[in-house]
Design an enzyme around this catalytic site. Sequence first.
Site, PDB file in Angstrom:
ATOM      1  N   HIS A  10       0.837  -1.200   0.000  1.00  0.00           N
ATOM      2  CA  HIS A  10       0.000   0.000   0.000  1.00  0.00           C
ATOM      3  C   HIS A  10       0.871   1.249   0.000  1.00  0.00           C
ATOM      4  O   HIS A  10       1.632   1.483   0.943  1.00  0.00           O
ATOM      5  CB  HIS A  10      -0.897  -0.027   1.247  1.00  0.00           C
ATOM      6  CG  HIS A  10      -1.901   1.075   1.310  1.00  0.00           C
ATOM      7  ND1 HIS A  10      -2.066   1.853   2.429  1.00  0.00           N
ATOM      8  CD2 HIS A  10      -2.796   1.522   0.403  1.00  0.00           C
ATOM      9  CE1 HIS A  10      -3.028   2.733   2.210  1.00  0.00           C
ATOM     10  NE2 HIS A  10      -3.495   2.555   0.985  1.00  0.00           N
ATOM     11  N   HIS A  52      -0.966  10.659  -2.595  1.00  0.00           N
ATOM     12  CA  HIS A  52      -2.331  10.357  -2.154  1.00  0.00           C
ATOM     13  C   HIS A  52      -3.172  11.612  -2.017  1.00  0.00           C
ATOM     14  O   HIS A  52      -4.297  11.687  -2.512  1.00  0.00           O
ATOM     15  CB  HIS A  52      -2.303   9.607  -0.821  1.00  0.00           C
ATOM     16  CG  HIS A  52      -3.665   9.303  -0.276  1.00  0.00           C
ATOM     17  ND1 HIS A  52      -4.364  10.186   0.528  1.00  0.00           N
ATOM     18  CD2 HIS A  52      -4.469   8.228  -0.432  1.00  0.00           C
ATOM     19  CE1 HIS A  52      -5.536   9.662   0.847  1.00  0.00           C
ATOM     20  NE2 HIS A  52      -5.630   8.472   0.276  1.00  0.00           N
TER      21      HIS A  52
END
Length: 246
Positions: A10, A52
């Site tokens: 991730h 992100h």
Amino acid sequence: MNFRPLILGHRGMGTGEGENSLLSLIRAVQVGADGVELDVQLSKDGVLVVNHDSSLKRTLGVDVEIKDTTFRSLRKMKLVRPDGITTLERVYLELPEESFINVEIKDPLAADLVVPLVKSFNAIDRTLFSSFWHECLRKVKEKDEKAKIGLLIGEDARGKNPVEYFEELLAYHPYSINLPVQLFDEIGFELGMSLIRFVRAKGVKVALWTLNDPALLIKIRGEVDIIITDNLRGIMAALGGKGERR
């Protein structure tokens, strides 16, 4: 055979310091991941930047909005570096050719650009395009019908009839439905597993994010196709090595 799910780091080695940096993404593959999950934003001049958040404040301590800044300016600020921000193009250049890459589209405007870039590396078969913006994934499929799309499921699913909701999602003809691991806390383990089995019975893969508990992994092994994790070393240890994927 020792079949196991596809394991993706991730944001590379996980959320936190160094997330989504080139160093973190490369390290994840070195540790043994089959590939990585990463996020893309679009700079003012149309460069696919890996980050992100829309801002760089949390990750790099700089109060800069990516969409309002040119990539050239980001370079001048010395933010483009192995431990800082990178581009999607650089990721495909630097990661091994066999690495599976889950590209999460954070800015819907990036949907028109990601597929041509990935195709330039002949990497459509090893790329999963995912987003909470499900409609932008239609653009991905329009660019290349072979593109794998993953529908990210979040708070929008709360309060809906699960079967009716997932029937709607299947109309997108997704490669996968990407479920949060918190679904087990919200609806219970047994109901969660029933939902996963329902999706897979339709011929759609299930990706689970962000699964960090090795004990839970062992409990659901064989029931989930893709695991996205912040705890890459722990998950790899629980699996006992790479094994053979289905």
